[in-house]
Scaffold this motif. Structure first.
Motif, PDB file in Angstrom:
ATOM      1  N   VAL A   1      30.312 -25.068  15.228  1.00 32.85           N
ATOM      2  CA  VAL A   1      29.108 -24.959  13.933  1.00 32.85           C
ATOM      3  C   VAL A   1      27.779 -25.232  14.568  1.00 32.85           C
ATOM      4  O   VAL A   1      27.650 -26.421  15.083  1.00 32.85           O
ATOM      5  CB  VAL A   1      29.580 -26.047  12.943  1.00 32.85           C
ATOM      6  N   PRO A   2      26.920 -24.518  14.425  1.00 30.60           N
ATOM      7  CA  PRO A   2      25.539 -24.607  15.064  1.00 30.60           C
ATOM      8  C   PRO A   2      24.802 -25.584  14.085  1.00 30.60           C
ATOM      9  O   PRO A   2      25.135 -25.742  12.822  1.00 30.60           O
ATOM     10  CB  PRO A   2      24.953 -23.458  15.025  1.00 30.60           C
ATOM     11  N   PHE A   3      23.954 -26.607  14.730  1.00 32.00           N
ATOM     12  CA  PHE A   3      23.156 -27.500  14.004  1.00 32.00           C
ATOM     13  C   PHE A   3      21.921 -27.352  14.305  1.00 32.00           C
ATOM     14  O   PHE A   3      21.492 -27.056  15.406  1.00 32.00           O
ATOM     15  CB  PHE A   3      23.768 -29.005  14.301  1.00 32.00           C
ATOM     16  N   GLU A   4      21.060 -27.647  13.356  1.00 26.34           N
ATOM     17  CA  GLU A   4      19.504 -27.827  13.557  1.00 26.34           C
ATOM     18  C   GLU A   4      19.106 -29.077  14.016  1.00 26.34           C
ATOM     19  O   GLU A   4      20.010 -29.976  13.653  1.00 26.34           O
ATOM     20  CB  GLU A   4      18.879 -27.195  12.344  1.00 26.34           C
ATOM     21  N   PRO A   5      18.156 -29.358  14.728  1.00 23.65           N
ATOM     22  CA  PRO A   5      17.646 -30.529  14.743  1.00 23.65           C
ATOM     23  C   PRO A   5      17.575 -31.568  13.657  1.00 23.65           C
ATOM     24  O   PRO A   5      17.230 -31.234  12.667  1.00 23.65           O
ATOM     25  CB  PRO A   5      16.252 -30.416  15.341  1.00 23.65           C
TER      26      PRO A   5
END
Length: 71
Positions: free
Chosen positions: A50-54
């Motif tokens: 799952v990609p996460f943003e800062p």
């Protein structure tokens, strides 16, 4: 882990999905093939990165085992 599967025979096919993992569903010729496809779908979903943003964080949430009633 256990997940609830709703399965049904329709004509020459078995169809089903996992209630606890939306998006995991399958259609197979036999009940056994259907259950294996649902297992594979669950594994694939749970292993998906799952990609996460800062600023976002990943947390595990513990949920007690429910008492399922099968009819």
């Amino acid at each position: 882990m256990h997940y609830r599967a709703v399965i049904k025979r329709t004509d020459d096919w078995w169809i089903g999905w996992l209630v606890d993992l939306p998006g995991v569903n399958a259609q197979e010729r036999t009940r056994e093939e259907l259950l294996e496809s649902l297992r594979e779908g669950a594994r694939d979903m749970l292993e998906t990165e799952v990609p996460f943003e800062p600023g976002f964080e990943m947390e595990k949430v513990e949920v007690p085992e429910p008492e399922w009633v099968f009819k």
